[in-house]
Design a protein around this motif. Structure first.
Motif, short mmCIF file in Angstrom:
data_model
loop_
_atom_site.label_atom_id
_atom_site.label_comp_id
_atom_site.label_asym_id
_atom_site.label_seq_id
_atom_site.Cartn_x
_atom_site.Cartn_y
_atom_site.Cartn_z
N TYR A 465 0.83 -1.20 0.00
CA TYR A 465 0.00 0.00 0.00
C TYR A 465 0.88 1.26 0.00
CZ TYR A 465 -3.24 3.58 1.67
OH TYR A 465 -3.97 4.73 1.82
N GLY A 466 1.98 1.23 0.75
CA GLY A 466 2.91 2.35 0.70
C GLY A 466 3.51 2.54 -0.68
N CYS A 467 3.83 1.43 -1.34
CA CYS A 467 4.33 1.51 -2.72
C CYS A 467 3.25 2.06 -3.65
CB CYS A 467 4.78 0.13 -3.20
SG CYS A 467 6.18 -0.54 -2.28
N ASN A 468 1.99 1.68 -3.42
CA ASN A 468 0.89 2.22 -4.22
C ASN A 468 0.78 3.73 -4.06
OD1 ASN A 468 -1.10 -0.72 -3.60
ND2 ASN A 468 -0.06 -0.13 -5.48
N ILE A 469 0.90 4.22 -2.82
CA ILE A 469 0.82 5.66 -2.58
C ILE A 469 1.93 6.38 -3.33
CG2 ILE A 469 1.02 7.45 -0.82
CD1 ILE A 469 -0.31 5.61 1.14
N PHE A 470 3.14 5.83 -3.28
CA PHE A 470 4.26 6.44 -4.00
C PHE A 470 3.98 6.47 -5.51
CE2 PHE A 470 8.33 6.03 -6.23
CZ PHE A 470 8.99 7.15 -5.75
N ALA A 471 3.47 5.35 -6.05
CA ALA A 471 3.18 5.29 -7.49
C ALA A 471 2.03 6.22 -7.86
CB ALA A 471 2.85 3.86 -7.89
N TRP A 472 1.01 6.32 -7.00
CA TRP A 472 -0.10 7.23 -7.29
C TRP A 472 0.37 8.68 -7.31
CZ3 TRP A 472 -3.32 4.32 -3.10
CH2 TRP A 472 -3.86 3.16 -3.66
N ARG A 473 1.24 9.04 -6.38
CA ARG A 473 1.73 10.42 -6.35
C ARG A 473 2.59 10.72 -7.57
NH1 ARG A 473 4.17 12.21 -0.66
NH2 ARG A 473 4.39 14.10 -1.92
N LYS A 474 3.41 9.76 -7.98
CA LYS A 474 4.25 9.98 -9.16
C LYS A 474 3.40 10.09 -10.43
CE LYS A 474 8.49 10.08 -7.62
NZ LYS A 474 9.35 11.28 -7.84
N SER A 475 2.30 9.36 -10.46
CA SER A 475 1.43 9.38 -11.64
C SER A 475 0.36 10.46 -11.57
CB SER A 475 0.75 8.01 -11.80
OG SER A 475 1.70 6.98 -11.90
N ARG A 476 0.40 11.29 -10.52
CA ARG A 476 -0.57 12.38 -10.34
C ARG A 476 -1.99 11.85 -10.22
NH1 ARG A 476 0.15 17.13 -8.83
NH2 ARG A 476 -1.12 18.16 -10.41
N ILE A 477 -2.16 10.74 -9.51
CA ILE A 477 -3.48 10.18 -9.22
C ILE A 477 -3.91 10.72 -7.86
CG2 ILE A 477 -4.78 8.07 -8.76
CD1 ILE A 477 -2.98 6.64 -10.74
N ASN A 478 -5.02 11.38 -7.82
CA ASN A 478 -5.48 12.04 -6.60
C ASN A 478 -6.19 11.03 -5.71
OD1 ASN A 478 -6.20 13.88 -4.66
ND2 ASN A 478 -7.29 15.26 -6.05
N TYR A 479 -5.42 10.18 -5.04
CA TYR A 479 -5.99 9.12 -4.21
C TYR A 479 -6.67 9.68 -2.97
CZ TYR A 479 -1.94 9.65 -1.09
OH TYR A 479 -1.01 10.15 -0.23
N GLY A 480 -6.18 10.83 -2.47
CA GLY A 480 -6.80 11.45 -1.31
C GLY A 480 -8.23 11.89 -1.59
N PHE A 481 -8.45 12.43 -2.79
CA PHE A 481 -9.80 12.84 -3.17
C PHE A 481 -10.70 11.63 -3.39
CE2 PHE A 481 -12.61 13.57 -6.89
CZ PHE A 481 -13.51 14.42 -6.30
N ILE A 482 -10.17 10.57 -3.99
CA ILE A 482 -10.97 9.38 -4.26
C ILE A 482 -11.38 8.70 -2.96
CG2 ILE A 482 -10.92 7.10 -5.35
CD1 ILE A 482 -9.01 8.28 -7.44
N PHE A 483 -10.46 8.61 -2.00
CA PHE A 483 -10.76 7.96 -0.73
C PHE A 483 -11.38 8.90 0.30
CE2 PHE A 483 -7.13 4.81 -1.64
CZ PHE A 483 -8.02 3.90 -2.18
N GLU A 484 -11.49 10.19 -0.04
CA GLU A 484 -12.03 11.20 0.87
C GLU A 484 -11.22 11.26 2.17
OE1 GLU A 484 -16.29 11.26 1.36
OE2 GLU A 484 -16.55 10.01 -0.40
N LEU A 485 -9.90 11.34 2.01
CA LEU A 485 -9.00 11.41 3.15
C LEU A 485 -8.73 12.87 3.50
CD1 LEU A 485 -6.40 8.70 2.06
CD2 LEU A 485 -8.33 8.41 3.62
N ALA A 486 -8.68 13.15 4.79
CA ALA A 486 -8.35 14.50 5.24
C ALA A 486 -6.88 14.79 4.95
CB ALA A 486 -8.63 14.65 6.73
#
Length: 805
Positions: A465-486
């Motif tokens: 999951y940590g690797c996923n977060i790193f890859a999402w940030r590098k790919s400009r995927i807004n995972y925080g908005f999708i998961f509704e994370l503060a």
């Protein structure tokens, strides 16, 4: 120095990327102009060397009166077209003068530049109108809430002398303006889907990729046009609070989403009661029963939920207005940069002329967003922060948590400790022969090894999951908005890696200590409590109420687990079913957890009777349940989403998890019985479930295997530049989906214990899930970006209804 293109890409809103100036396309056009200019300069120098090619008329043309007239108007003229009925806003078109008129590359550049300017203006106008309309709706909601709260406070003061005030739940009674009315409630996804369908119809009528009409919240802006004010005819679920009440001359409908079990149960009871009343009224022709329920009670709880919904609506609106300001500033800077580059390439002074047009265009000259943003802040400070502006800004403009270098240091420290301890543990286990078949160490493999296996699978998943977060940030995927994370509480990838390294170093260290004590002659009864204490320590950390070790993330995790276990009573959001999918890949971990809990709770670790749990009937029955509980939870989530939204696609997804549930049950039965009949059933059920899952992975979750795509067998839009990665991932996903064949083949690795083999196969499934996570969110991000969804559309509680309805 970082190039502007990199800065531009890093600062733009990912979901609105297609609406920004296509800076890279304009740079390509400039490179083409520069290349043609270089070729022209070379040809001119060659012609100047031969005096025969020089013409008197060509030299005279440079000093003609016509060229002087053109020079007075400048190299270009930008014409502003009036708005037509088919297009909102003004359109700009550049006319080329002087020698520019003979250059096709320059014509294409300015045509592209005009197109980008018109696109930006249109999108800005659309989003501005959308946010203004949403803000007007929120202000109306705020007025209704203030009136209701003031009436509630007056009623409280009137009952101040009553002795039953502390025991009774005070409420405001409102009479209904019509008979009991069905009120459908849509989920947020269905509401957005309806808007997207409307926008797609508008997109077919326009050349530009943006709808003329804004994506407004029609359910809250114009409820009188929608029967029930919720989802129209497609809605499936009705709320007990979704009735129409008359208060101070206004017909108001209160609509609280069913997000908790209590509201769900109250809605179901209301539906049953309503159906019984309708049947009785049809038979007897009496309306007395219905009139008894024409009282709507607005108690403190409902007002509190309504206030929370309106507060969240203001927060999302403020975020959208902030995005629009960023959109304007970045586009203005992009136009300035590209015009500077053009002047540098051509040697002409185009920047002052065209930039003046850009500055006067709508997206840069309109100040509605700035003024309305200040108004939203004032309303929020007044109504939700008790005139404390600093407190309000914590909600409206949350500051990002700073990343510390100490986190990176401790990641390296704990990783080094883990590697050293794990190497020592493996060497000691190899010397002792613990993991080989036929050795006299079955007690260790039955008691201590499940603890190590359980934690290994858990934190391997967390590491991925940590690797996923790193890859999402590098790919400009807004995972925080999708998961509704503060933004102030979400875990960064460094935080996840720190937790993994620290936890696994602790686990391996304790297991190394346990094995060392055994090798020194201590009996199992003396040291067997050590793994149990390790498990208890992690459990206490998880539920620790003190603000240490990422308390907000721990509590959010517990809330998500609660929502999953109590499915379908809770409303399903993205984070809930994403986490439920992770549990579907952790069935071996859950079974180890079941055994460890039974082993230590029953006290078997004291008597070394590790077979006690296996002989217990309840444990064996629970083993069946644990094997398909994750699939059951996920199926119930699909059922709830279908019930909320009415989308039959969720029923098809439910069928996938039912097939996986049947395959898991057949596998457990075959492990217990071992007969040929169960083996055939395992092969049939697992094959059908695998084909179902592969289709859903590739087509639905990943959005791949598109026949008419410009990328063969992929989708049109890809986040990764290398297409081969997608093909490799599909091949790996197909291979790892076939891990269930181990149940049939019973293959072993050179006399290695079957538990080690099972751990290896379970780890492969966890790795497959980690790969699936990236593409699942990539597809979700592209769907949001394709529909320009950068902020959440929050459902609003109050709806004014016309008396005609």
């Amino acid at each position: 120095m970082v190039k502007f293109s990199k800065q531009f890409e890093g600062q733009l809103i990912p979901e609105w990327k297609e609406a920004f100036v296509d800076y890279w396309q304009l740079k390509k056009e400039l490179k083409r102009i520069n290349l043609l200019n270089n070729n022209t300069t070379t040809t001119t120098n060659t012609n100047n060397n031969s005096p025969k090619n020089k013409s008197f008329f060509s030299s005279l043309r440079n000093y003609s009166l016509f060229s002087h007239q053109h020079r007075e108007h400048g190299p270009i003229q930008v014409h502003k077209k009036l708005a037509s009925s088919t297009c909102k806003g003004d359109m700009y078109e550049t006319e080329l003068l002087e020698q520019f008129a003979d250059s096709d590359a320059t014509k294409e550049f300015f045509a592209c530049l005009d197109q980008q300017l018109n696109k930006v203006n249109k999108f800005y106008r659309t989003k501005e109108q959308e946010f203004l309309e949403r803000g007007d709706s929120l202000k109306k909601q705020m007025d209704i809430l203030v009136e209701l709260k003031s009436a509630f406070m007056e009623k409280q003061k009137g009952r101040g002398n009553s002795s039953q005030e502390s025991k009774e739940d005070q409420s405001i009674s409102c009479t209904f303006s019509s008979e009991t009315e069905e009120d459908s409630v849509r989920s947020r996804e269905q509401h957005e889907e309806m808007q997207d369908n409307c926008n797609n119809e508008d997109m077919e009528k326009n050349e530009l990729p943006f709808p003329d009409s804004p994506q407004s919240n029609e359910a809250s802006e114009k409820p009188s046009r929608i029967k029930g004010g919720g989802g129209g005819e497609d809605g499936k679920l009705r709320t007990s609070s979704g009735r129409i009440g008359s208060f101070q001359g206004k017909n108001v409908r209160i609509n609280i989403p069913l997000t908790t079990p209590s509201r769900t149960f109250s809605a179901i009871s209301y539906l049953v009661k309503e159906d019984l009343l309708n049947q009785s009224s049809r038979k007897c022709g009496q309306e007395g029963g219905a009139n008894n329920n024409n009282k709507l009670h607005l108690n403190k709880t409902k007002l509190h939920h309504a206030e929370k919904m309106i507060k969240r609506g203001f927060i999302e609106l403020h975020k959208g207005l902030g995005y629009l300001k960023v959109y304007r500033n970045l586009n203005m800077l992009a136009f300035m940069k590209i015009l500077k580059k053009f002047d540098k390439v051509t040697g002409k002074q185009i920047l002052p002329i065209y930039l003046k047009v850009v500055e006067s265009s709508y997206f840069n000259s309109s100040d509605k967003v700035v003024k309305f943003m200040d108004e939203v802040e004032e309303l929020f400070v007044k109504n939700f922060a008790k005139d404390d502006r600093r407190k309000a800004m914590k909600y409206l403009r949350p500051s990002q948590r700073k990343e510390s270098h100490a986190v990176t240091f401790f990641i390296g420290l704990f990783t080094g400790c883990f590697v050293a301890l794990f190497a020592g543990y493996v060497m000691m286990a190899h010397v002792s022969g613990l993991y080989k078949v036929g050795q006299q160490n079955s007690v260790y493999m039955e008691t201590a090894y499940p603890v190590l296996s359980m934690f290994s699978l858990m934190f391997l998943h967390f590491f991925l999951y940590g690797c996923n977060i790193f890859a999402w940030r590098k790919s400009r995927i807004n995972y925080g908005f999708i998961f509704e994370l503060a933004p102030t509480k979400e875990l960064k990838y460094r935080d996840v890696l720190l937790i993994c390294s620290m936890a696994m170093a602790s686990v391996v260290g304790v297991m190394f200590l346990h094995l060392t004590l055994l090798s020194k002659g201590y009996s199992y009864s003396q040291v067997q409590a050590i793994p149990g204490l390790l498990f208890l320590a992690f459990l206490l950390i998880l539920v620790c109420p003190f603000n240490i070790i990422y308390r907000s993330s721990r509590y959010r995790f517990l809330c998500v687990i609660r929502n999953i276990i109590l499915s379908p009573l809770y409303k399903v959001v993205m984070l809930d079913f994403f986490m439920a999918d992770q549990l579907c890949s952790q069935v071996p971990m859950l079974r180890n957890l079941e055994y460890v809990a039974c082993y230590y709770i029953t006290g078997s670790y004291k008597t070394q009777d590790y077979g006690y749990c296996m002989r217990t009937t309840h444990y064996r029955d629970l083993a069946y349940a644990v094997s398909f509980l994750p699939y059951y939870w996920r199926a119930m989530q699909c059922a709830r989403r279908w019930f909320d939204e009415g989308d039959t696609g969720h029923l098809l997804n439910l069928g996938k998890y039912v097939s996986a549930m049947l395959a898991a049950g057949a596998k457990v039965a075959y492990e217990k019985d071992g007969s040929v009949g169960w083996l055939c059933l395992v092969v049939i059920m697992s094959s059908a479930a695998t084909m179902y899952q592969l289709y859903w992975d590739f087509v639905k979750d990943w959005g791949l295997l598109q026949v008419n795509s410009k990328n063969p067998w992929l989708r049109n839009e890809l986040m990764l530049s290398r297409k081969s990665i997608y093909y490799i991932s599909m091949g790996l996903n197909f291979t790892l989906r076939l891990a269930w064949l181990q149940t049939v083949l019973h293959s072993s690795f050179e006399h290695v214990d079957y538990r080690v083999t099972s751990l290896f196969l379970a780890a492969l499934e966890v790795i497959r899930r980690g790969m699936w996570n990236f593409y699942r969110l990539e597809n979700e991000h592209l769907n949001n970006a394709g529909k320009f969804r950068a902020v959440k559309i929050v459902p609003l509680p109050f709806h004014e209804v016309d008396e005609e309805d």
